[in-house]
Structure formats: C-alpha cells, structure tokens
Scaffold this motif. Structure first.
Motif, PDB file in Angstrom:
ATOM      1  N   UNK A  97       2.454   3.057  42.713  1.00 17.85           N
ATOM      2  CA  UNK A  97       3.417   4.052  42.841  1.00 17.85           C
ATOM      3  C   UNK A  97       4.716   3.418  43.338  1.00 17.85           C
ATOM      4  N   UNK A  98       5.719   3.384  42.625  1.00 16.78           N
ATOM      5  CA  UNK A  98       7.102   2.477  42.751  1.00 16.78           C
ATOM      6  C   UNK A  98       8.222   3.811  42.899  1.00 16.78           C
ATOM      7  N   UNK A  99       9.121   3.514  43.641  1.00 11.35           N
ATOM      8  CA  UNK A  99      10.418   3.958  43.792  1.00 11.35           C
ATOM      9  C   UNK A  99      11.191   3.912  44.958  1.00 11.35           C
ATOM     10  N   UNK A 100      12.241   4.346  45.346  1.00 11.31           N
ATOM     11  CA  UNK A 100      13.100   4.049  46.412  1.00 11.31           C
ATOM     12  C   UNK A 100      12.070   4.363  47.511  1.00 11.31           C
ATOM     13  N   UNK A 101      12.790   4.095  48.824  1.00 12.20           N
ATOM     14  CA  UNK A 101      12.141   4.426  50.196  1.00 12.20           C
ATOM     15  C   UNK A 101      12.388   6.045  50.277  1.00 12.20           C
ATOM     16  N   UNK A 102      11.428   6.664  50.914  1.00 11.46           N
ATOM     17  CA  UNK A 102      11.704   7.957  51.259  1.00 11.46           C
ATOM     18  C   UNK A 102      11.745   8.991  50.187  1.00 11.46           C
ATOM     19  N   UNK A 103      11.373   8.756  48.996  1.00 13.78           N
ATOM     20  CA  UNK A 103      11.220   9.664  47.785  1.00 13.78           C
ATOM     21  C   UNK A 103      10.067  10.371  48.002  1.00 13.78           C
ATOM     22  N   UNK A 104       9.112  10.149  48.758  1.00 13.74           N
ATOM     23  CA  UNK A 104       7.778  11.054  48.831  1.00 13.74           C
ATOM     24  C   UNK A 104       6.731  10.054  48.208  1.00 13.74           C
ATOM     25  N   UNK A 105       6.594   9.317  47.999  1.00 15.39           N
ATOM     26  CA  UNK A 105       5.519   8.260  47.285  1.00 15.39           C
ATOM     27  C   UNK A 105       4.091   8.513  48.249  1.00 15.39           C
ATOM     28  N   UNK A 106       4.320   8.488  49.487  1.00 14.47           N
ATOM     29  CA  UNK A 106       3.194   8.439  50.303  1.00 14.47           C
ATOM     30  C   UNK A 106       2.629   9.779  50.381  1.00 14.47           C
ATOM     31  N   UNK A 107       3.674  10.789  50.661  1.00 14.84           N
ATOM     32  CA  UNK A 107       3.088  12.136  50.496  1.00 14.84           C
ATOM     33  C   UNK A 107       2.474  12.446  49.175  1.00 14.84           C
ATOM     34  N   UNK A 108       2.824  12.194  48.273  1.00 14.80           N
ATOM     35  CA  UNK A 108       2.501  12.283  47.044  1.00 14.80           C
ATOM     36  C   UNK A 108       1.172  11.800  46.822  1.00 14.80           C
ATOM     37  N   UNK A 109       0.585  10.576  47.217  1.00 10.31           N
ATOM     38  CA  UNK A 109      -0.367   9.987  46.902  1.00 10.31           C
ATOM     39  C   UNK A 109      -1.529  10.723  48.140  1.00 10.31           C
ATOM     40  N   UNK A 110      -1.105  10.963  49.432  1.00  7.93           N
ATOM     41  CA  UNK A 110      -2.066  11.243  50.187  1.00  7.93           C
ATOM     42  C   UNK A 110      -2.471  12.825  49.674  1.00  7.93           C
ATOM     43  N   UNK A 111      -1.490  13.658  49.111  1.00  6.61           N
ATOM     44  CA  UNK A 111      -1.902  14.980  48.570  1.00  6.61           C
ATOM     45  C   UNK A 111      -2.899  14.728  47.429  1.00  6.61           C
ATOM     46  N   UNK A 112      -2.553  13.728  46.683  1.00  8.65           N
ATOM     47  CA  UNK A 112      -3.690  13.651  45.453  1.00  8.65           C
ATOM     48  C   UNK A 112      -5.035  13.357  46.047  1.00  8.65           C
TER      49      UNK A 112
END
Length: 209
Positions: A8-23
C-alpha cells in the motif's frame, strides 16, 4: 490456494494504515472510534485470506509502507517483489493526489505489478478537493481501476482489495504475471499445511529476498 504480496503506497497521512487495519482486522481496526494511527515507520505487515471467484482462495500478504521521504529507501526495496499495489491518496488533500503519478513511476519498474487507485476518506464529502471524474481520468491514464473508500465508514474497503486481487488473478491468466519460487510476490501454496522440520545438521531454508 495462492499467495499474493500486496503493498500500500501513498503520501503520509492519507489513511493507508487505517485502510489496511479495517480490511485485515475488521471495521474496528480502522473505522469508527479507532484512534488515529501514528505514522508508519518503515514497513508494517498484515495478512488475510479471501475468497477469489470463481472458485478458490488467495492469501494476501499486506505491507503497509511509510509515506515519509526519509523511509523511502526502506520501502523501495519491497516494490520489486509486489504482485499488486494499492495506490492511495486523500480526497481532501490535493497534493497527495498530484503525487500519484510519482508513486506510480517509482513502483512500476520494468514489469509493473497490478495497480488499483484508491481515493480515501470519501466520508468527508464537504472537505473533498478531488472529483470522481478527475480521479477516474488519472486512473484510466495510468491504466488502473479506481475506487473511493472510507475506513471510518467501512465503505468499499473490502471492494478495493477484492478488485486488486481480481486484477492480479487476471494478469496471471493472461501471462502478465507468473508465480515465483521462494519469496516472490506470487506463490502457489501447497495444500499440505505442515512442513517437515529440518533434520539435525540439515540447513534451514533462508529467504533470499
């Protein structure tokens, strides 16, 4: 069963970790009531097995990467072994959208993995600064699918990962990607769940990533 390595790539603070944890952990992992996660340092790892139509399962090994420039040398080493990439930007952050082509070029390399563009935080409708049409056009230009998600509302989170896994499966079927031995981004997992422990004096296998 088959194994796909996904980053999962993208700028910092775009919500990558939240997205992954939700999944990976369910809506409580990154949704309503969840504390805002601290910025990822380097790479964090999750896994989940999903159903993969028409009949099969895929184990997704999910790598959550840091968006800060100072960790780029760490995360860059994971690009080459990925079968799929969720490229995430924040719908309320124009700069994160404008950096998408840069992330794409960095991760594509000589043999691009399968990509899905994700516009995250779509629940913040009043704050959005990137339209569906604009994001869809960029995704089409880069040759990838596009979906809008919200970890807070658990909206399209499952769909985003299913789209990516389905795209990897299609690329496999068309010969664009091939399973690798060892620790590549795609691996066929034998049906036998237990492996024989090495005999005394026998060297253990080591991953040569």
């Amino acid at each position: 069963q088959i194994y796909f390595r996904i980053i999962v790539l993208g700028d910092t603070a775009v919500g990558k970790s939240s997205l992954l944890r939700c999944f990976a952990e369910g809506p409580g992992g990154g949704g309503v009531g969840a504390a805002t996660p601290c910025p990822t340092v380097g790479v964090e790892f999750y896994s989940r097995t999903i159903l993969l139509p028409p009949a099969g399962k895929a184990k997704l090994q999910l790598w959550d990467t840091a968006g800060q420039e100072r960790f780029r040398s760490i995360t860059r080493s994971f690009y080459r072994s990925a079968a799929g990439v969720l490229l995430v930007f924040d719908l309320t952050n124009r700069a994160s959208f404008e950096h998408v082509p840069e992330w794409y070029r960095e991760a594509a390399g000589d043999r691009p993995p399968t990509f899905v563009l994700v516009g995250h935080k779509c629940d913040l409708a009043a704050e959005r600064v990137v339209s569906v049409e604009e994001a869809g056009h960029l995704a089409a230009t880069l040759g990838m699918a596009f979906v809008e998600t919200s970890a807070r509302s658990n909206l399209n989170v499952e769909l985003a990962f299913q789209m990516l896994a389905g795209g990897i499966q299609r690329a496999l079927g068309q010969g664009g990607l091939t399973p690798h031995q060892g620790c590549g981004g795609i691996r066929l997992i034998p049906g036998q769940s237990r492996r024989r422990p090495p005999a005394r004096g026998e060297p253990r296998e080591r991953c040569q990533c």
